[in-house]
Write a protein that holds these residues in place. Structure first.
Motif, PDB file in Angstrom:
ATOM      1  N   VAL A  97     -14.605  14.481  15.019  1.00 14.23           N
ATOM      2  CA  VAL A  97     -15.895  14.737  15.654  1.00 14.23           C
ATOM      3  C   VAL A  97     -16.081  13.711  16.759  1.00 14.23           C
ATOM      4  N   THR A  98     -17.113  13.906  17.564  1.00 14.89           N
ATOM      5  CA  THR A  98     -17.389  12.961  18.638  1.00 14.89           C
ATOM      6  C   THR A  98     -17.575  11.557  18.065  1.00 14.89           C
ATOM      7  N   GLN A 112     -10.623  -1.300   9.767  1.00 18.20           N
ATOM      8  CA  GLN A 112      -9.947  -1.154   8.479  1.00 18.20           C
ATOM      9  C   GLN A 112      -8.440  -0.997   8.620  1.00 18.20           C
ATOM     10  N   PHE A 113      -8.002  -0.241   9.617  1.00 15.05           N
ATOM     11  CA  PHE A 113      -6.584   0.116   9.702  1.00 15.05           C
ATOM     12  C   PHE A 113      -5.829  -0.459  10.893  1.00 15.05           C
ATOM     13  N   PHE A 115      -5.151   2.535  19.294  1.00 16.27           N
ATOM     14  CA  PHE A 115      -5.351   2.746  17.865  1.00 16.27           C
ATOM     15  C   PHE A 115      -5.675   4.207  17.574  1.00 16.27           C
ATOM     16  N   LYS A 116      -6.599   4.762  18.322  1.00 12.93           N
ATOM     17  CA  LYS A 116      -7.021   6.152  18.084  1.00 12.93           C
ATOM     18  C   LYS A 116      -5.824   7.102  18.202  1.00 12.93           C
ATOM     19  N   VAL A 117      -5.005   6.924  19.215  1.00 15.23           N
ATOM     20  CA  VAL A 117      -3.824   7.778  19.394  1.00 15.23           C
ATOM     21  C   VAL A 117      -2.892   7.647  18.192  1.00 15.23           C
ATOM     22  N   SER A 118      -2.601   6.416  17.784  1.00 12.54           N
ATOM     23  CA  SER A 118      -1.708   6.197  16.640  1.00 12.54           C
ATOM     24  C   SER A 118      -2.307   6.743  15.351  1.00 12.54           C
ATOM     25  N   PHE A 119      -3.606   6.537  15.165  1.00 12.10           N
ATOM     26  CA  PHE A 119      -4.264   7.016  13.956  1.00 12.10           C
ATOM     27  C   PHE A 119      -4.214   8.532  13.877  1.00 12.10           C
ATOM     28  N   LEU A 120      -4.468   9.213  14.988  1.00 15.81           N
ATOM     29  CA  LEU A 120      -4.455  10.683  14.978  1.00 15.81           C
ATOM     30  C   LEU A 120      -3.053  11.233  14.702  1.00 15.81           C
ATOM     31  N   LEU A 146     -17.197   8.610   9.822  1.00 16.08           N
ATOM     32  CA  LEU A 146     -16.710   7.255  10.079  1.00 16.08           C
ATOM     33  C   LEU A 146     -16.351   7.162  11.556  1.00 16.08           C
ATOM     34  N   TYR A 147     -16.783   6.093  12.182  1.00 16.47           N
ATOM     35  CA  TYR A 147     -16.569   5.936  13.617  1.00 16.47           C
ATOM     36  C   TYR A 147     -15.276   5.176  13.884  1.00 16.47           C
TER      37      TYR A 147
END
Length: 165
Positions: free
Chosen positions: A150-151, A113-114, A127-132, A105-106
């Motif tokens: 993954v990349t 979605q989130f 978003f990416k920082v918070s999601f991780l 999932l990219y």
């Protein structure tokens, strides 16, 4: 809030749902009876918490058949973060249904979605920082979850549910 919950529960009771899973669909009203927040004017009884919620037999059967048990300890540990709770319930539901090859999932799809509330110049990065951060918390309470960064996104691999059936 109580008033928001009350509105949403009333909306759910009045809605008509169409749910689908693996080519099967459920069409209908999931709630057959909903008697809530009623007051008795004769006795002076104030409005009560919902007394009756009856699900249709078909809807109830679908829920039982496709439900995924969640670990209450995990829910308690994640209670301070709505995103962490969302990610936990999503992974609990999704991972044990993966058959065969892993699913990638990219970040763009995950944000749709989130993280629709992430706006502005750095919305994707924020978003990416918070999601991780949320994902790390989830993996701490759901160690059976096989998820790998993954990349460009995440790789989801078949995993057992948090609590065996």
């Amino acid at each position: 809030r109580y008033s928001t919950l009350r509105k949403q529960m009333s909306a759910l009771a009045a809605c008509r749902l169409q749910l689908g899973f693996r080519g099967r669909t459920y069409n209908g009203q999931p709630v057959e009876q909903f008697d809530a927040w009623t007051a008795n004017r004769e006795t002076g009884q104030k409005t009560l918490w919902p007394g009756v919620l009856v699900l249709s037999e078909n809807y109830f059967s679908e829920l039982v058949e496709n439900a995924v048990p969640l670990d209450n300890r995990a829910l308690h540990a994640l209670k301070g973060s709505a995103l962490s709770l969302d990610v936990y319930t999503w992974l609990a539901h999704r991972l044990h249904r993966i058959e065969g090859r892993p699913v990638i999932l990219y970040w763009m799809n995950l944000r749709e979605q989130f993280g629709q509330e992430y706006l502005g110049k750095n919305a994707d990065k924020d978003f990416k920082v918070s999601f991780l951060v949320a994902l790390r918390a989830v993996l701490a309470v759901y160690p059976q979850a096989h998820v790998k960064q993954v990349t460009g996104g995440l790789m989801l691999m078949a995993s057992p549910p948090p609590i065996p059936y």
